[in-house]
Design an enzyme around this catalytic site. Structure first.
Site, PDB file in Angstrom:
ATOM      1  N   PHE A 101       0.846  -1.185   0.000  1.00 35.80           N
ATOM      2  CA  PHE A 101       0.000   0.000   0.000  1.00 35.80           C
ATOM      3  C   PHE A 101       0.886   1.241   0.000  1.00 35.80           C
ATOM      4  O   PHE A 101       1.763   1.396   0.847  1.00 35.80           O
ATOM      5  CB  PHE A 101      -0.919   0.022   1.217  1.00 35.80           C
ATOM      6  N   ASP A 228       7.156   5.054 -18.306  1.00 38.61           N
ATOM      7  CA  ASP A 228       6.033   5.993 -18.408  1.00 38.61           C
ATOM      8  C   ASP A 228       6.151   7.007 -17.272  1.00 38.61           C
ATOM      9  O   ASP A 228       5.189   7.294 -16.571  1.00 38.61           O
ATOM     10  CB  ASP A 228       4.709   5.233 -18.329  1.00 38.61           C
TER      11      ASP A 228
END
Length: 334
Positions: A101, A228
């Site tokens: 997370f 990216d």
């Protein structure tokens, strides 16, 4: 109605359903995103981030992202989350990806803590881009490519291995994305001719073996690149229970020339002059230095073509301008 956790995800993460909950978290253009909260046998809280998508495309996308995250994490563990599992869902059609997370926070409220690495984004990327990529299974040296396909946006990239960077960039990036652009937007003879001239003349002129060299004079070797890396895939936050870090996410990795990373950064403004200066103090520009700007334009071209493939519209014009400019300068191959 609260979302339910697919049994396959519980099994992959070794979680007890009775002590685990899931809630929608954030957003993505290509997937549904969730936060999983669980407790282990000692009562310690465990947090995971999960993406879920539909169709065969999501299975390929998440397999690529899983491998990409772990390729980066294995070199600079504080730079991105670790991925734990991916695969097909059992209660519905589609696939999932489960990672650490990542708790992003506003930059203004974030400051280093005693448990952080203390490394800047420039330092982390310089380390990533200075570490040779692993040798793929079945080969005796590092290769340009990647073990699995990866997706830049929703474009599936051809990462089949090649020993030559110029050949990989011409075939696996430029010619491949042209096929995708024409599939999505229709045949385009002008664009096709420009891409072919760029791939067959400009790419060998700038990127050919023996011409493109590292700052120390050696041959360029494949390194892991994010693929990216623009501001929307960078942030500041904590990974799991670690300290506050500069982090990147949503990668589309390949084993490539390190400067390929700069194409998307330049297209969307980059990370500022101080970042660039710090990066290149640690990792000198490759040779010939005087061709650096043109190499970055050549790498930026791929992302204009990819955005045209996905979104259509004005991105075609940006691609054409880059190709015409490079053709005027290098179109005779000299």
């Amino acid at each position: 109605m609260a979302p339910k956790i697919d049994p396959t995800i519980l099994k992959a993460l070794l979680l007890d359903a009775a002590n685990t909950s899931i809630a929608s978290h954030g957003g993505s253009g290509f997937a549904s995103t969730f936060k999983i909260t669980s407790k282990d046998n000692d009562g310690e809280e465990k947090l995971f981030f999960v993406k879920q998508g539909k169709g065969r495309e999501s299975e390929i996308m998440f397999a690529g992202e899983h491998t990409s995250l772990n390729a980066i994490h294995s070199i600079v563990s504080s730079l991105c989350p670790r991925s734990y599992a991916h695969g097909l869902l059992s209660s519905t059609t589609g696939a999932f990806l489960a990672t650490d997370f990542l708790n992003l926070s506003p930059r203004s409220s974030s400051s280093p803590s005693s448990s952080s690495s203390g490394l800047s984004l420039a330092q982390k990327l310089a380390r990533l881009h200075s570490t040779p990529a692993p040798i793929p299974d079945g080969y005796d040296k590092p290769m340009f490519g990647f073990p699995v396909p990866t997706c830049c946006g929703d474009t599936q990239q051809d990462n089949s291995f090649k020993s030559s960077w110029a050949e990989f960039y011409a075939d696996n990036r430029l010619r491949h994305i042209l096929k995708s652009a024409e599939k999505n937007n229709g045949k385009d003879s002008e664009l096709s001719n420009l891409v072919e001239k760029t791939a067959s003349v400009v790419v060998p002129r700038l990127l050919r073996d023996g011409h493109l060299k590292t700052s120390s004079g050696g041959d360029v070797v494949p390194v892991v690149v994010h693929g990216d890396l623009w501001s929307g895939n960078h942030g500041v936050g904590t990974i799991g229970k670690g300290g506050v870090e500069e982090v990147i996410f949503d990668p589309s990795c390949s084993y490539s020339h390190s400067e390929f990373e700069w194409g998307i950064m330049r297209m969307f403004g980059g990370f500022g002059g101080s970042f660039e200066r710090e990066y290149y103090e640690l990792k000198g520009k490759d040779e010939p230095i005087e061709e650096w700007d043109d190499r970055v334009k050549l790498y930026e071209l791929y992302h204009h073509l990819n955005h045209y493939s996905i979104f259509g519209g004005g991105y075609r014009g940006g691609a054409v301008r880059i190709m015409e400019e490079l053709a005027r300068k290098y179109g005779d191959g000299e």
